[in-house]
Structures are given as C-alpha cells and as structure tokens.
Design a protein around this motif. Structure first.
Motif, PDB file in Angstrom:
ATOM      1  N   GLY A 218       1.021  -1.358   0.041  1.00  0.00           N
ATOM      2  CA  GLY A 218       0.267   0.120   0.107  1.00  0.00           C
ATOM      3  C   GLY A 218       0.659   1.244  -0.146  1.00  0.00           C
ATOM      4  N   PHE A 219       0.269   2.339   0.451  1.00  0.00           N
ATOM      5  CA  PHE A 219       0.727   3.725   0.623  1.00  0.00           C
ATOM      6  C   PHE A 219       1.798   3.734   1.720  1.00  0.00           C
ATOM      7  N   VAL A 220       2.957   3.702   1.727  1.00  0.00           N
ATOM      8  CA  VAL A 220       3.771   3.638   3.044  1.00  0.00           C
ATOM      9  C   VAL A 220       4.579   5.168   3.457  1.00  0.00           C
ATOM     10  N   VAL A 247      -3.265   3.190   3.865  1.00  0.00           N
ATOM     11  CA  VAL A 247      -2.241   3.969   4.166  1.00  0.00           C
ATOM     12  C   VAL A 247      -1.605   3.172   5.424  1.00  0.00           C
ATOM     13  N   SER A 248      -0.013   2.929   5.382  1.00  0.00           N
ATOM     14  CA  SER A 248       0.323   2.106   6.642  1.00  0.00           C
ATOM     15  C   SER A 248       1.489   2.945   7.097  1.00  0.00           C
ATOM     16  N   ALA A 273      -3.173  -0.624  15.273  1.00  0.00           N
ATOM     17  CA  ALA A 273      -1.920  -1.280  15.501  1.00  0.00           C
ATOM     18  C   ALA A 273      -1.466  -2.475  14.435  1.00  0.00           C
ATOM     19  N   ASP A 274      -2.720  -2.769  13.612  1.00  0.00           N
ATOM     20  CA  ASP A 274      -2.053  -3.468  12.393  1.00  0.00           C
ATOM     21  C   ASP A 274      -1.820  -2.993  11.134  1.00  0.00           C
ATOM     22  N   ARG A 275      -1.666  -1.486  11.398  1.00  0.00           N
ATOM     23  CA  ARG A 275      -1.137  -0.784  10.298  1.00  0.00           C
ATOM     24  C   ARG A 275       0.097  -0.005  10.587  1.00  0.00           C
ATOM     25  N   VAL A 276       0.620  -0.343  11.798  1.00  0.00           N
ATOM     26  CA  VAL A 276       1.767   0.150  12.243  1.00  0.00           C
ATOM     27  C   VAL A 276       2.906  -0.768  12.318  1.00  0.00           C
ATOM     28  N   ILE A 291      13.778   3.496   3.024  1.00  0.00           N
ATOM     29  CA  ILE A 291      13.427   5.028   2.549  1.00  0.00           C
ATOM     30  C   ILE A 291      13.008   4.844   0.928  1.00  0.00           C
ATOM     31  N   ALA A 292      13.578   4.059  -0.013  1.00  0.00           N
ATOM     32  CA  ALA A 292      13.474   4.133  -1.427  1.00  0.00           C
ATOM     33  C   ALA A 292      12.013   3.183  -1.385  1.00  0.00           C
ATOM     34  N   ALA A 293      11.657   2.363  -0.521  1.00  0.00           N
ATOM     35  CA  ALA A 293      10.356   1.862  -0.706  1.00  0.00           C
ATOM     36  C   ALA A 293       9.223   2.415  -0.111  1.00  0.00           C
ATOM     37  N   SER A 294       9.557   3.513   0.488  1.00  0.00           N
ATOM     38  CA  SER A 294       8.505   4.577   0.961  1.00  0.00           C
ATOM     39  C   SER A 294       7.717   5.453  -0.030  1.00  0.00           C
TER      40      SER A 294
END
Length: 398
Positions: A218-220, A247-248, A273-276, A291-294
């Motif tokens: 998803g959107f990190v 969004v996570s 909690a399941d998204r952090v 960072i590059a994966a965000s």
C-alpha cells in the motif's frame, strides 16, 4: 596541518565526524582522533584517520566517581584532559577539533596548556536546549536530581564560554548560528554553518533494492531514527486513524522500552496497530532500502528550543533518495522543505493536517517532490559544499 579531534563517543559510528574527517584529509590535513572505546577489537586506523581510544572501564570506580563530580560541577573532565593533552603532544597537533559541548571546556584547557593552539568547537546541537528537552521526558525524581547536580544555567554558562573562547565555532543550521551570535555573544566572523547534509557518493553506493520483507504493502509513510516524545511519532499514529486503510506507517529504528511500549499502546488505542510496522534497529547500510520503498518519509518533530535549532541527517537522506517528505513547521525543517519544494509542511502536533496532506498525496499531488529534493542535495544542500566550507575554516588557521 595536524588536526586532533576529540569525540565523546565511538568511531566510526558518528556520520558527521566521519564526513568531516574525510573532508579535512582530502584537503591534505592529517587527522587524528581520540574517542571512547567500544566493544571488541577495534581498528587503530579508519579511512586514514589514526585513532586512540579511552577504555572507561579500565579506570577504577573511585577515579571515575571523582571525575564525574568534576564534570557535573565544573564541566571539566580530568580523565579526558590528561589523555587529550598527551594525545595532542605526542602527535604534534596544530588544531584541536572538539565535537560537541561536553568536551569543549576540557579541550580549551588542553589547548592553553600546550601554548594556545587553536580550538574548533563543533557544536552538533543546542546542547542546553537538548538537555532541557530530554530531562522533561524523565521521571520527577530524575528531573529533580538533574536540576540539583547539573542545573541548566551551568550548562548554558559552559556554552557561552565555548562560543566566546574557541577560535572557531561550527554549527549545523542558520537558526543555531543566530542562537550562538545573539544568545551567546559569539563573533559572527567565527561562527560557521557546516550542515548535516549527505555524502552523495556514499549514499548512492548503497543498495536500494530489494525491498525489505517487513515493508508493508500500500501507501507507505515512514519515519527513520530514534523514538522519543519530542520526535512527534505520536502525531503520525493519530493521523493514521484518519486516513484510508491503504495507508500504513513504517517506523524504522528504535527507542527505549518505555517509548516503544507507549507507541504500541497508542497504536492499539487508535485502532491502527495492524497498520503500524516496527522494524527495530536497522544498520545504516540497509536504511536506504526502507526509504526508497516509502511513498512519503517524515520528520514530525514537536516544537522545542532544541528542534528549532537543529536539522537531522534523515531529512537530507530522504531527499537524496528522491522520496517526498513531510515535515513539521519547526525551525529549519519547514524553511528547507518550502525552499526546495521537496514535500509538504504541517503545523507541529497536528494529526488532522498530517492526514489531510497524506490524502492529497494519495490523490496524486506529489509530482516533482522527490526530484526537487534530489536536485537540492546535489546543489545547495550538498556535503560537497559543506565540506568545502569546513576546509575554508581551516584555511584561516594556515
């Protein structure tokens, strides 16, 4: 010239010290370093820097106790004085480069004892403000003890002495420069900004792939670094509950057990909690892959006198890796991001504003942020420029 660096930490862990040593060696200076010993067998030379280490455990407890009292009440470290004086004499040091405020008074006395060699006070942060901030996060007992044993007024006095007496003062941002000139009566001609920009050659040499297995889909939205109340991570967690489930939040780093528990409890209470994702501590060489994966990287600092006068390496690491950034409007953070158009700026501790900006970015409103950030660290905010500024400081001693 022969440059003697004093570092109350281990080496080569400190990125800033490593970059500065390399910049001075590139200019033809010899660099020697006196630092604390770490664990295991450590090399005597790293990247051409000759290293001596102080093994704190090698001193008797009674000697350490007397030394501790001397430091608490007089900002003077007797063990460091004796070792640094011998270090400087043996190597024929021409300039003493002291990293951060705790050792500056000791370094000044070493310099005087050797005939007055120049001292560079490299103030990585607004130390009195940092102490005030960290103490505010401690227990009542610890705050009272610190106030009695080492009041902030004593630390501020040591800071003013360092700024006035050192031949050169090095700091990280213009906001800190203003503090040293206006609040510490520093000479504008002797205070210099050498920022926490990144060495592009080093960061570009690190792998950006493959994506680490613990990076969510998803959107990190990511945060990299240590945890602590002033870091503002709580704002990100609260904002997450106001964003779509795609969004996570990816927390790359670690803190104390108490801070880790606090953040996990907050995530649970907010229903996210399941998204952090908590990665735990990550080696520097692996950080670029996260960072590059965000999709968005953050510096959500709360506003304090400390955060208003410093800038973390991570901001420039994000920009170097072409990742859009979200920062709070605190001191240099907001100024730099607005100026470079590398991302978005929100008020500190405003979770609704963070959620709104994330929603906008989800809608495709992030065109050019990553490219703008990269362009900025290749030009104005580059270590090539900051390294040259450091060399110019030393040219003044030639």
């Amino acid at each position: 010239m022969r440059v003697g660096m004093l570092l109350r930490g281990t080496y080569p862990d400190d990125i800033r010290v490593r970059k500065e040593a390399a910049a001075l060696r590139e200019a033809g200076h010899e660099v020697y370093l006196l630092c604390l010993a770490g664990e295991g067998v450590e090399p005597a030379t790293v990247d051409g820097v000759a290293i001596e280490r102080i093994d704190w455990d090698g001193y008797r407890a009674s000697i350490r106790a007397v030394n501790r009292a001397s430091y608490l009440f007089g900002s003077f470290d007797g063990i460091w004085f004796r070792r640094a004086r011998r270090f400087a004499a043996v190597h024929g040091i021409d300039v003493l480069h002291v990293h951060d405020l705790p050792l500056v008074r000791t370094g000044l006395r070493v310099a005087r004892s050797l005939g007055g060699i120049p001292v560079v006070a490299d103030l990585h942060e607004n130390y009195p403000a940092a102490m005030a901030q960290y103490r505010s996060e401690r227990s009542l007992f610890e705050r009272v003890r610190a106030r009695l044993l080492r009041p902030l007024s004593r630390i501020e006095r040591a800071e003013r002495e360092a700024v006035r007496e050192a031949e050169a003062v090095v700091t990280v941002v213009e906001e800190a420069l203003d503090h040293y000139i206006e609040d510490c009566d520093g000479d504008p001609d002797r205070v210099h900004v050498i920022s926490n920009t990144v060495d592009l050659d080093r960061i570009d040499a690190l792998e950006r792939t493959p994506v680490p297995e613990d990076v969510p889909d998803g959107f990190v939205v990511s945060y990299v670094g240590a945890f602590g109340p002033h870091r503002g991570i709580e704002t990100l967690i609260r904002a997450l509950s106001e964003t779509p489930e795609v969004v996570s939040l990816l927390l790359v780093g670690a803190g104390s057990e108490a801070s880790d528990r606090r953040l996990r409890r907050l995530a649970a209470s907010e229903g996210v909690a399941d998204r952090v994702t908590f990665t735990g501590w990550v080696e520097f060489e692996d950080v670029p892959r996260y960072i590059a994966a965000s999709d968005l990287a953050t510096v959500p600092h709360r506003e304090t006198d400390h955060t208003a006068t410093t800038v973390p390496h991570k901001l420039f690491q994000y920009m170097a890796l072409e990742t859009p950034v979200l920062v709070t409007d605190v001191g240099p953070l907001g100024r730099i991001v607005r100026e470079t158009e590398a991302g978005v700026v929100v008020p500190p501790e405003d979770s609704a504003a963070v959620a709104a900006e994330i929603a906008g970015l989800l809608g495709g409103e992030r065109t050019g942020y990553g490219e703008n950030g990269r362009r900025a660290v290749e030009t104005r905010y580059s270590w090539a420029r900051d390294g040259e500024r450091l060399r110019q400081v030393y040219d003044g001693f030639a």
